[in-house]
Design a protein around this motif. Structure first.
Motif, PDB file in Angstrom:
ATOM      1  N   TYR A  31      26.832 144.163  32.087  1.00 51.90           N
ATOM      2  CA  TYR A  31      27.185 143.098  32.869  1.00 51.90           C
ATOM      3  C   TYR A  31      26.748 143.182  34.277  1.00 51.90           C
ATOM      4  O   TYR A  31      27.104 144.222  34.920  1.00 51.90           O
ATOM      5  CB  TYR A  31      28.463 142.782  32.981  1.00 51.90           C
ATOM      6  CG  TYR A  31      29.364 142.459  31.605  1.00 51.90           C
ATOM      7  CD1 TYR A  31      29.310 141.077  31.436  1.00 51.90           C
ATOM      8  CD2 TYR A  31      29.831 143.499  30.755  1.00 51.90           C
ATOM      9  CE1 TYR A  31      30.155 140.767  30.244  1.00 51.90           C
ATOM     10  CE2 TYR A  31      30.769 143.171  29.779  1.00 51.90           C
ATOM     11  CZ  TYR A  31      30.408 141.628  29.518  1.00 51.90           C
ATOM     12  OH  TYR A  31      31.385 141.461  28.072  1.00 51.90           O
ATOM     13  N   GLN A  33      26.959 141.409  36.791  1.00 51.73           N
ATOM     14  CA  GLN A  33      27.861 140.551  37.773  1.00 51.73           C
ATOM     15  C   GLN A  33      29.134 140.033  37.044  1.00 51.73           C
ATOM     16  O   GLN A  33      29.139 140.321  35.589  1.00 51.73           O
ATOM     17  CB  GLN A  33      27.101 139.533  38.352  1.00 51.73           C
ATOM     18  CG  GLN A  33      26.597 138.440  37.506  1.00 51.73           C
ATOM     19  CD  GLN A  33      25.426 137.875  37.994  1.00 51.73           C
ATOM     20  OE1 GLN A  33      24.841 138.309  38.909  1.00 51.73           O
ATOM     21  NE2 GLN A  33      24.881 136.735  37.341  1.00 51.73           N
ATOM     22  N   LYS A  65      28.367 147.657  41.180  1.00 52.76           N
ATOM     23  CA  LYS A  65      27.264 146.763  41.262  1.00 52.76           C
ATOM     24  C   LYS A  65      26.979 146.220  39.758  1.00 52.76           C
ATOM     25  O   LYS A  65      26.787 145.118  39.555  1.00 52.76           O
ATOM     26  CB  LYS A  65      25.850 147.351  41.653  1.00 52.76           C
ATOM     27  CG  LYS A  65      26.074 148.084  42.953  1.00 52.76           C
ATOM     28  CD  LYS A  65      26.251 147.047  44.227  1.00 52.76           C
ATOM     29  CE  LYS A  65      25.037 146.120  44.365  1.00 52.76           C
ATOM     30  NZ  LYS A  65      25.305 145.227  45.463  1.00 52.76           N
ATOM     31  N   ASN A  66      27.158 147.269  38.763  1.00 52.34           N
ATOM     32  CA  ASN A  66      27.061 146.551  37.405  1.00 52.34           C
ATOM     33  C   ASN A  66      27.677 147.436  36.632  1.00 52.34           C
ATOM     34  O   ASN A  66      28.054 148.613  36.786  1.00 52.34           O
ATOM     35  CB  ASN A  66      25.691 146.420  36.822  1.00 52.34           C
ATOM     36  CG  ASN A  66      24.822 147.755  36.914  1.00 52.34           C
ATOM     37  OD1 ASN A  66      25.051 148.537  36.207  1.00 52.34           O
ATOM     38  ND2 ASN A  66      23.841 147.641  37.824  1.00 52.34           N
TER      39      ASN A  66
END
Length: 324
Positions: A31, A33, A65-66
């Motif tokens: 993911y 975001q 961030k991810n």
């Protein structure tokens, strides 16, 4: 995005051509975001899945961030990549703590000051024996039966346990080195070439194939490349320096007189110079040669480069491995 990065490395000559993986060989997804982590509540929100409870292995540092979610033998894991600010002040390494490291099979590593860390083989041997026993049992089970499926699950768990023991060992060893030494010198080993098979071809069969196969297995079991990777990024975060030198003749050169001969090391553990008579542990002599080969001029050059280089404002690293 991963494929793009792999192709960039391939065209720069830093990696091989990407290969397609088999289905279910490495199940995982990322993911970039839309996810949320609630550390205090012990849960993570994954888009299209919802909130999932997890057990955290460490605190999250910086800005997430991810998140990459992957399946392993004992469950699903989520690895969160974070961004954080590096220290603005420049860390000047203490060159007096410089150390040379000689990697080995009998000993995992030997330092130029005479200290050493035992091989990883002793810790992995009990797990490997269980794996061998289970593989022999699987051979006699009916394909597609429930019993063989259960046996494969047990086998996967044993391999996971083996990998966890190795990673824990490598992290402990690399952290110990980085805490005590600001400058570390290692050999620039071509591990892929060192662990090549000696089987040869039908026309030109190899020699000592069984012995070479055992040596290759031992080299790969110690995971030298992963250890070097851990050393490199930990030294970078702590302001240290990692230098790689040419490994040629480090084990055959006398640290006292500089004489090079294969007769200096007739035994695996003992080094005895045929010219000056100097005798010591072979691995310690090799580690001292590795440290000397770095050269004071090169060390000073590296130190000046560190002092004059402005550090990047942010660094990205895996801040957390959490079990879902």
């Amino acid at each position: 995005m991963d494929l793009y990065e792999v192709f960039k490395k391939f065209f720069k000559g830093k990696g091989g051509y990407p290969k397609f993986k088999k289905r279910h060989s490495d199940d995982g997804f990322r993911y970039p975001q839309g996810f949320k982590v609630e550390e205090d509540n012990g849960r993570i929100y994954l888009p299209k899945i919802g909130y999932v409870r997890y057990r955290n292995s460490r605190k999250i540092e910086g800005i997430p961030k991810n998140v990459t979610v992957r399946q392993e033998a004992d469950g699903w894991y989520a690895s969160i990549q974070c961004e954080f600010e590096l220290n603005n002040h420049v860390i000047v390494p203490n060159l007096n703590t410089a150390i040379g490291i000689d990697m080995g099979v009998k000993r995992f590593l030997t330092l130029s000051d005479g200290n050493f860390i035992k091989s990883l083989e002793e810790r992995l041997k009990p797990i490997e024996n269980k794996i061998s026993l289970l593989q022999r049992r699987i051979k006699h089970k009916v394909k597609g039966s429930n019993n063989i499926k259960k046996a494969y699950v047990k086998l996967a768990l044993l391999h996971k346990r083996k990998a966890d023991i190795r990673n824990n060992f490598l992290h402990q060893a690399s952290t110990l080195m980085v805490k005590n030494h600001d400058l570390i010198v290692i050999e620039d080993l071509k591990i892929k070439n060192m662990s090549k098979s000696a089987k040869g071809t039908i026309v030109n069969p190899g020699k000592n194939v069984k012995a070479k196969s055992g040596l290759n297995r031992s080299i790969l079991n110690e995971a030298w490349y992963k250890f070097f990777t851990y050393l490199e990024y930990k030294l970078k975060l702590n302001g240290g320096i990692l230098i790689k030198v040419d490994p040629k003749h480090t084990s055959q050169t006398c640290i006292q007189c500089g004489h090079i001969s294969k007769d200096n090391r007739k035994e695996q553990a003992i080094f005895k110079c045929v010219k000056c008579g100097y005798e010591t542990n072979a691995d310690v002599n090799a580690a001292q040669n590795i440290l000397r080969r770095a050269g004071l001029a090169r060390i000073a050059c590296q130190a000046n480069l560190i002092r004059g280089r402005q550090q990047e404002p942010a660094e990205v690293y895996n801040s957390s491995n959490i079990v879902v």
